[in-house]
Write a protein that holds these residues in place. Structure first.
Motif, PDB file in Angstrom:
ATOM      1  N   VAL A 140       0.820  -1.215   0.000  1.00 35.77           N
ATOM      2  CA  VAL A 140       0.000   0.000   0.000  1.00 35.77           C
ATOM      3  C   VAL A 140       0.853   1.263   0.000  1.00 35.77           C
ATOM      4  N   HIS A 141       2.173   1.085  -0.038  1.00 32.98           N
ATOM      5  CA  HIS A 141       3.077   2.233  -0.098  1.00 32.98           C
ATOM      6  C   HIS A 141       3.944   2.221  -1.354  1.00 32.98           C
ATOM      7  N   GLY A 142       3.489   1.535  -2.396  1.00 32.34           N
ATOM      8  CA  GLY A 142       4.198   1.615  -3.656  1.00 32.34           C
ATOM      9  C   GLY A 142       4.466   0.310  -4.377  1.00 32.34           C
ATOM     10  N   TRP A 148      13.900  -2.396  -3.692  1.00 32.33           N
ATOM     11  CA  TRP A 148      13.790  -3.594  -2.850  1.00 32.33           C
ATOM     12  C   TRP A 148      14.066  -3.307  -1.383  1.00 32.33           C
ATOM     13  N   ALA A 149      15.143  -2.600  -1.085  1.00 25.68           N
ATOM     14  CA  ALA A 149      15.520  -2.335   0.313  1.00 25.68           C
ATOM     15  C   ALA A 149      14.426  -1.555   1.035  1.00 25.68           C
ATOM     16  N   GLU A 150      13.768  -0.657   0.325  1.00 25.80           N
ATOM     17  CA  GLU A 150      12.693   0.122   0.940  1.00 25.80           C
ATOM     18  C   GLU A 150      11.473  -0.751   1.223  1.00 25.80           C
ATOM     19  N   ASP A 155       8.285  -3.712   5.311  1.00 28.68           N
ATOM     20  CA  ASP A 155       7.823  -4.990   5.868  1.00 28.68           C
ATOM     21  C   ASP A 155       8.284  -5.168   7.310  1.00 28.68           C
ATOM     22  N   VAL A 156       9.532  -4.815   7.594  1.00 31.16           N
ATOM     23  CA  VAL A 156      10.045  -4.932   8.960  1.00 31.16           C
ATOM     24  C   VAL A 156       9.291  -3.973   9.883  1.00 31.16           C
ATOM     25  N   THR A 187      14.673  -6.126 -12.472  1.00 31.17           N
ATOM     26  CA  THR A 187      14.640  -7.088 -11.369  1.00 31.17           C
ATOM     27  C   THR A 187      13.508  -6.816 -10.397  1.00 31.17           C
ATOM     28  N   GLY A 188      12.501  -6.078 -10.804  1.00 28.90           N
ATOM     29  CA  GLY A 188      11.392  -5.789  -9.902  1.00 28.90           C
ATOM     30  C   GLY A 188      11.834  -5.049  -8.677  1.00 28.90           C
ATOM     31  N   GLY A 189      12.904  -4.269  -8.811  1.00 29.59           N
ATOM     32  CA  GLY A 189      13.416  -3.509  -7.671  1.00 29.59           C
ATOM     33  C   GLY A 189      14.440  -4.267  -6.860  1.00 29.59           C
ATOM     34  N   TRP A 190      14.625  -5.577  -7.127  1.00 32.14           N
ATOM     35  CA  TRP A 190      15.588  -6.394  -6.387  1.00 32.14           C
ATOM     36  C   TRP A 190      16.985  -6.114  -6.894  1.00 32.14           C
TER      37      TRP A 190
END
Length: 191
Positions: A140-142, A148-150, A155-156, A187-190
């Motif tokens: 819900v935030h993007g 990926w790191a964001e 999630d954490v 990479t889908g942000g990965w």
């Protein structure tokens, strides 16, 4: 959410979505005669593997051709039917069965692949303290428009602050989030 709420929501959603699932299954079969469901091993709570279910949106064997696990906007491996299913996030509906089976929750961090989990640091591994979800704080935030790191950090944050009220906020924001982008680079942000 607790298990009873997850099962009630997932069961009700499956009942409501069953005609849509039947139409999607028919469209997938008519397009290329391949399997309707895509099954993939993902990592869940406690770093345990489980079989994630999705409606198949790509050509059969897509993971072994092109960009492999990564999916980019305009990926030629995505079928015509798959483009529509992905745009509307209908390909995720079979994960309601994952919720009923107890592999997933309605709300939680999205389940990832083993090779991604192996790269987590100790803090990022915290996202494995809860069951993965169909929707979550990062979604819900993007969604995949975030690096990926964001996404992992969101999630954490969710794991550290989860509550029934937060889950309800996420559920309320999910329909609007579905209208946002799904892809982020090769990479889908990965990274």
């Amino acid at each position: 959410m607790n298990r009873a709420a997850d099962v009630a929501i997932a069961g009700s959603a499956l009942a409501v979505a069953s005609p849509l699932l039947a139409l999607a299954a028919l469209a997938i079969k008519l397009e290329d005669r391949g399997p309707v469901l895509f099954r993939q091993t993902r990592v869940g709570r406690g770093a345990e593997d489980f079989e994630l279910l999705k409606l198949r949106t790509m050509v059969v064997g897509a993971e072994s051709i092109g960009a492999g696990y990564a999916v980019d906007a305009g990926d030629s491996r995505i079928t015509r039917t798959g483009r529509l299913l992905r745009r509307l996030s209908l390909d995720e509906l079979p994960q309601l069965w994952n919720v009923i089976r107890g592999d997933m929750s309605v709300v939680g961090p999205r389940p990832t692949l083993r090779y991604q989990v192996e790269r987590y640091d100790d803090r990022q591994r915290r996202r494995l303290d809860v069951k993965p979800g169909i929707t979550g704080w990062a979604q819900v935030h993007g969604r995949a428009a975030l690096p990926w790191a964001e996404r992992i950090e969101l999630d954490v944050w969710y794991v550290e602050h989860r509550s029934p009220l937060l889950d309800l906020k996420i559920l309320a924001k999910t329909p609007l989030a579905l209208l946002g982008g799904t892809y982020k680079g090769e990479t889908g942000g990965w990274r």
